[in-house]
Design an enzyme around this catalytic site. Sequence first.
Site, short mmCIF file in Angstrom:
data_model
loop_
_atom_site.label_atom_id
_atom_site.label_comp_id
_atom_site.label_asym_id
_atom_site.label_seq_id
_atom_site.Cartn_x
_atom_site.Cartn_y
_atom_site.Cartn_z
N TYR A 89 2.56 4.65 6.98
CA TYR A 89 3.78 5.14 7.65
C TYR A 89 3.33 5.57 9.03
O TYR A 89 2.58 6.54 9.16
CB TYR A 89 4.37 6.33 6.90
CG TYR A 89 5.02 5.98 5.56
CD1 TYR A 89 6.39 5.77 5.48
CD2 TYR A 89 4.26 5.86 4.40
CE1 TYR A 89 7.00 5.46 4.28
CE2 TYR A 89 4.88 5.55 3.19
CZ TYR A 89 6.24 5.35 3.14
OH TYR A 89 6.85 5.05 1.94
N TYR A 121 6.71 12.83 -2.58
CA TYR A 121 6.65 11.37 -2.57
C TYR A 121 6.43 10.80 -3.97
O TYR A 121 7.05 9.81 -4.35
CB TYR A 121 5.53 10.91 -1.63
CG TYR A 121 5.56 9.44 -1.30
CD1 TYR A 121 6.31 8.97 -0.23
CD2 TYR A 121 4.82 8.52 -2.04
CE1 TYR A 121 6.33 7.62 0.10
CE2 TYR A 121 4.84 7.16 -1.74
CZ TYR A 121 5.60 6.72 -0.66
OH TYR A 121 5.62 5.39 -0.34
N PRO A 169 15.52 4.82 3.35
CA PRO A 169 14.38 4.28 2.59
C PRO A 169 13.03 4.96 2.87
O PRO A 169 12.06 4.68 2.18
CB PRO A 169 14.33 2.81 3.03
CG PRO A 169 14.96 2.79 4.38
CD PRO A 169 15.98 3.88 4.39
N HIS A 217 -1.09 2.92 -6.48
CA HIS A 217 -1.56 3.48 -5.20
C HIS A 217 -1.79 4.97 -5.38
O HIS A 217 -0.86 5.71 -5.68
CB HIS A 217 -0.54 3.23 -4.09
CG HIS A 217 -0.55 1.82 -3.58
ND1 HIS A 217 -0.17 1.46 -2.32
CD2 HIS A 217 -0.91 0.66 -4.19
CE1 HIS A 217 -0.29 0.15 -2.16
NE2 HIS A 217 -0.73 -0.35 -3.29
N LYS A 253 12.85 6.65 -2.36
CA LYS A 253 13.39 7.39 -3.50
C LYS A 253 14.55 6.70 -4.23
O LYS A 253 14.90 7.10 -5.35
CB LYS A 253 13.90 8.76 -3.02
CG LYS A 253 12.79 9.75 -2.75
CD LYS A 253 12.38 10.46 -4.03
CE LYS A 253 11.06 11.19 -3.90
NZ LYS A 253 9.89 10.39 -4.25
#
Length: 421
Positions: free
Chosen positions: A208, A392, A300, A79, A304
Amino acid sequence: MSSERTVLTTQVGIVGGGPAGLMLSHLLHRAGIDSIVVEKRDRDTIHNTHRAGILEAGTVRMLTDSGVDGRVLTEGHEHEGTVLRVQGESHRIDFKELVGESVWLYPQNEVFWDLAAARARDGGDIRWSVRDTEVLDFTTATPKIRFTDAAGEDFEVHCQILVGADGSQGICKWAIPQEERTDNFIEYPFAWFGILTEAPPSAPELIYSNSEFGFALISQRSENVQRMYFQCDPEENVDDWSEERIWAELQRRVDGPDGFQLVRGPIFEKTVLKFRSYVCEPLRHGNLFLVGDAGHTVPPTGAKGLNLAFCDVRVLAPALVDYFRTGNDTGLAGYSATALERVWKAQNFSYWATNLMHTQPGENPFNQKRRFGEFKAITGSERGAAYFAESYTGWSETSTPTHHNAAEGRPPGVNEALMGR
Ligand code: PHB
């Protein structure tokens, strides 16, 4: 009692056969160092426990370069970005363009499966389904692990270094005397309601989403299985949620003027996941070292957990190799401080992203609007988006100051031997 115990001798005794313990055992094996891993669960139970599914590029490289398996590259999905959706408006964060990295969607239980297969292939000594595990004498030169195996036989492992890789509910960190450790933690007033559904993906990348009704995450597993979560009360009961109710809740949290619709399918798994932020300091006591969730847990939201566990292993494995090859314990002495530096960066990101995207129960309208503003400061600015993208996808190792890095004073070749380069 101990006269009836069978004694096993090894260099490194590892409590916990999840991804962190198995990866450490695998890397040590490649450097010619023996270990024994004891794990209370059986392989199928771990394989069927659904955890997060996002791997940083560094985690993927550890799997492929150290000869675990290339399945992550064939079955996983790269991704290059993710979508942050606020008040029904989607904003794509382009990781590749912003920081030159990507992440991989490959479930953690498959990482476990590949590691377990690699350890079996290489003759690794892993004791599954053990009970009554105890760790002792870890401030002496011969730490020990006692356990009873699946057949009821009692064992005592004598090792030189003991590693606690036994997860957030494990025994190892609690074995460190309370006055010798600091437990840093915070709890959150919400949890995640997670589902698995048999349906095609609703979107090409993860979403998200933050709405006035709370947070939702639209993730994936494969062409026909999807993973989704929505923020819920920690005491929520999954039996109170029909499929209809779950889909309505998820949909209203992603609704927007673009008319985005989730693709629905039968739901075959529902779980409430509680979470907290926790760090044990230091990550070492005598000859006991903590790695992964045994030493620290994150919510979550930042994906990580497993990545951080592998980062610990990336610091501890070369330090152990150095120690066993040359007697040099500089790397071991620096392990806790070096690992904690990254742990605290990841703690900050996970905490920040969680508070940014979740609605506090009874949230004051000022705070909600402030959060939406903060969201837009990230999505509406290249620098803001780059901050998110870098955190991220995982900070590059070279961005960590090396003043007490385990790499210091290490003879050339240790990492190369571990990673097969
Ligand atoms: C998942 O796919 O399970 C997942 C993905 C990203 C997260 C957490 C969980 O941040």
